[in-house]
Design a protein around this motif. Sequence first.
Motif, PDB file in Angstrom:
ATOM      1  N   ARG A   1       0.840   4.033  14.357  1.00  0.00           N
ATOM      2  CA  ARG A   1       1.279   2.779  14.433  1.00  0.00           C
ATOM      3  C   ARG A   1       2.734   2.709  14.221  1.00  0.00           C
ATOM      4  NH1 ARG A   1      -2.823   1.695  11.448  1.00  0.00           N
ATOM      5  NH2 ARG A   1      -3.817   0.178  13.083  1.00  0.00           N
ATOM      6  N   PRO A   2       3.633   1.880  14.704  1.00  0.00           N
ATOM      7  CA  PRO A   2       4.903   1.623  13.905  1.00  0.00           C
ATOM      8  C   PRO A   2       5.058   1.299  12.473  1.00  0.00           C
ATOM      9  CG  PRO A   2       4.438  -0.061  15.375  1.00  0.00           C
ATOM     10  CD  PRO A   2       3.142   0.778  15.576  1.00  0.00           C
ATOM     11  N   HIS A   3       6.164   1.642  12.047  1.00  0.00           N
ATOM     12  CA  HIS A   3       6.340   0.992  10.535  1.00  0.00           C
ATOM     13  C   HIS A   3       7.856   0.749  10.683  1.00  0.00           C
ATOM     14  CE1 HIS A   3       5.792   0.186   6.143  1.00  0.00           C
ATOM     15  NE2 HIS A   3       6.898   0.862   6.080  1.00  0.00           N
ATOM     16  N   ARG A   4       8.434  -0.275  10.172  1.00  0.00           N
ATOM     17  CA  ARG A   4       9.694  -0.642  10.117  1.00  0.00           C
ATOM     18  C   ARG A   4      10.283  -0.742   8.657  1.00  0.00           C
ATOM     19  NH1 ARG A   4       7.726  -2.641  15.005  1.00  0.00           N
ATOM     20  NH2 ARG A   4       8.608  -1.757  16.581  1.00  0.00           N
TER      21      ARG A   4
ATOM     22  N   GLU B   1       1.685  -0.420   2.859  1.00  0.00           N
ATOM     23  CA  GLU B   1       1.171  -1.141   1.659  1.00  0.00           C
ATOM     24  C   GLU B   1      -0.257  -1.864   1.806  1.00  0.00           C
ATOM     25  OE1 GLU B   1       4.785  -3.335   1.464  1.00  0.00           O
ATOM     26  OE2 GLU B   1       5.617  -2.105   0.032  1.00  0.00           O
ATOM     27  N   SER B   2      -0.862  -1.793   3.167  1.00  0.00           N
ATOM     28  CA  SER B   2      -1.978  -2.704   3.264  1.00  0.00           C
ATOM     29  C   SER B   2      -3.065  -1.537   3.495  1.00  0.00           C
ATOM     30  CB  SER B   2      -2.177  -3.431   4.797  1.00  0.00           C
ATOM     31  OG  SER B   2      -1.096  -4.520   4.228  1.00  0.00           O
ATOM     32  N   GLY B   3      -2.746  -0.480   3.112  1.00  0.00           N
ATOM     33  CA  GLY B   3      -3.742   0.735   3.440  1.00  0.00           C
ATOM     34  C   GLY B   3      -3.961   1.174   4.865  1.00  0.00           C
ATOM     35  N   ARG B   4      -3.184   0.731   5.865  1.00  0.00           N
ATOM     36  CA  ARG B   4      -3.397   1.086   7.184  1.00  0.00           C
ATOM     37  C   ARG B   4      -2.789   2.447   7.432  1.00  0.00           C
ATOM     38  NH1 ARG B   4      -0.862  -3.860  10.475  1.00  0.00           N
ATOM     39  NH2 ARG B   4       0.830  -3.127   9.283  1.00  0.00           N
TER      40      ARG B   4
END
Length: 73
Positions: A24-27, A54-57
């Motif tokens: 998944r993307p992370h910005r 930071e949410s563990g995803r």
Amino acid sequence: MKVEAVKDSGRQAVGVTNITDFVRPHRNGRLQVEAQAIHQGRTQQLWRVDFTDESGRLIAHGELRLQNVAGKS
């Protein structure tokens, strides 16, 4: 990662293969990286690497193969 694992033997680890799948993307924000050795041999190392937000995803998953070579004299 323990590239330091070969340092005391006068060798260094260099990258041979890096395969990364982006889930998944992370910005914004920080990522946590966890690397686990799958194999650490005399001539090669294989590592599994997971990047989570930071949410563990899970953001990305990869495998890295390193070749242990003679260090510079």
